[in-house]
Design an enzyme around this catalytic site. Structure first.
Site, mmCIF file in Angstrom:
data_model
loop_
_atom_site.group_PDB
_atom_site.id
_atom_site.type_symbol
_atom_site.label_atom_id
_atom_site.label_comp_id
_atom_site.label_asym_id
_atom_site.label_seq_id
_atom_site.Cartn_x
_atom_site.Cartn_y
_atom_site.Cartn_z
ATOM 1 N N THR A 159 7.204 -1.290 -1.972
ATOM 2 C CA THR A 159 8.393 -1.542 -1.164
ATOM 3 C C THR A 159 8.117 -2.714 -0.230
ATOM 4 O OG1 THR A 159 9.160 0.750 -1.227
ATOM 5 C CG2 THR A 159 9.889 -0.578 0.642
ATOM 6 N N SER A 204 9.269 -7.021 1.107
ATOM 7 C CA SER A 204 9.733 -8.339 0.671
ATOM 8 C C SER A 204 8.847 -8.958 -0.401
ATOM 9 C CB SER A 204 9.816 -9.284 1.876
ATOM 10 O OG SER A 204 8.536 -9.483 2.458
ATOM 11 N N LYS A 230 -0.523 -1.425 5.998
ATOM 12 C CA LYS A 230 0.751 -1.386 5.290
ATOM 13 C C LYS A 230 1.746 -0.543 6.083
ATOM 14 C CE LYS A 230 0.884 -0.525 0.940
ATOM 15 N NZ LYS A 230 2.011 -1.483 0.855
ATOM 16 N N GLY A 231 3.001 -0.643 5.697
ATOM 17 C CA GLY A 231 4.020 0.185 6.321
ATOM 18 C C GLY A 231 5.077 -0.578 7.076
ATOM 19 N N GLY A 282 7.380 -2.212 5.869
ATOM 20 C CA GLY A 282 8.651 -1.993 5.185
ATOM 21 C C GLY A 282 9.215 -0.599 5.352
ATOM 22 N N GLU A 330 4.153 5.225 -0.086
ATOM 23 C CA GLU A 330 3.286 4.202 -0.665
ATOM 24 C C GLU A 330 1.850 4.702 -0.783
ATOM 25 O OE1 GLU A 330 5.317 -0.072 0.548
ATOM 26 O OE2 GLU A 330 3.993 0.910 1.990
ATOM 27 N N LYS A 362 -1.116 -13.303 5.227
ATOM 28 C CA LYS A 362 -1.543 -11.905 5.366
ATOM 29 C C LYS A 362 -3.063 -11.741 5.409
ATOM 30 C CE LYS A 362 2.711 -10.343 5.124
ATOM 31 N NZ LYS A 362 3.488 -11.506 4.681
#
Length: 231
Positions: free
Chosen positions: A30, A32, A98-99, A101, A107, A125
């Site tokens: 999930t 962009s 992560k997270g 989004g 995930e 990143k």
């Protein structure tokens, strides 16, 4: 600059989908960056690729369905052959945050079930030490005050993520705290501390889960491979 980073995401996605084979179960991330991988998978489906996909969010599921990618519920599979997802930060050791989004719990479940996890990213990143990006923490909605106090106790500062109409709510009906711990020199230790706090459903530290990171860089890609990966 933004257009340049979007191009890097696309390059990484095109490289990552080369690892997908017929008849595999494929995890769909999930965000962009994962978006571009899903679009590329849709193109492969239109050319005859046969897979079933496990989405990590309602948004991803809807996108996949619009591209005629067959969807299967995560509870119907014991293992996932390969997952392609994005990241908010990564290091040379392939530790991740992560997270961003908003789908970190799902995930992480998909990543944990995956035989291989490929992370795709643009060059912004890549970091030496995690922590510039605030760490997402998914919590039960009735526990935010308790969790915020315990985050302070382990030298963090957290705030509830907001949507236009109030607190952001995940697909599972939980809230997200975005927590600032400064630079995270020992992500394994922080991960253990967070996992001991009641009310936390999951957190965005992904340690020893990624097999490789494919990073777009200018007009090509650079691949970082985990020392234990056989991919």
């Amino acid at each position: 600059m933004k257009e340049h980073l979007e191009m890097e995401k696309q390059l990484a996605a095109k490289e990552a989908v080369k690892f997908i084979k017929d008849n595999q179960i494929v995890g769909l991330g999930t965000g962009s960056t994962a978006y571009y991988a899903i679009v590329e998978i849709g193109i492969l489906i239109s050319r005859g690729l046969k897979i079933k996909a496990v989405p990590t969010s309602t948004k991803t599921s809807n996108l996949a369905k619009s591209l005629n990618i067959p969807i299967i519920d995560i509870n119907q599979v014991t293992t996932i052959d390969i997952t392609i997802d994005g990241t908010d930060e990564f290091t040379n050791d392939l530790d991740l945050i992560k997270g961003g989004g908003g789908a970190l719990y799902q995930e992480k479940i998909v990543a944990s079930k995956s035989k291989k996890l490929i992370i795709i990213a643009d060059s912004s990143k890549k970091v030496d030490i995690l922590g510039k990006f605030k760490l997402p923490i998914e919590i039960e909605i009735n526990s935010f005050d308790y969790v915020l106090k315990h985050i302070i106790a382990i030298n963090g500062v957290g705030e509830i993520r907001l949507a236009p109409t109030g607190p952001y709510t995940t697909d599972q009906g939980n809230y997200i705290i975005d927590a600032d711990f400064g630079l995270i020199n020992n992500p394994i230790e922080l991960s253990k501390k967070l996992s001991q706090i009641e009310g936390i459903i999951g957190h965005g530290l992904f340690i020893n889960l990624a097999d490789r990171v494919i990073m777009g860089y200018n007009d090509s890609t650079i691949t970082y491979i985990h020392k234990s990966s056989s991919l």
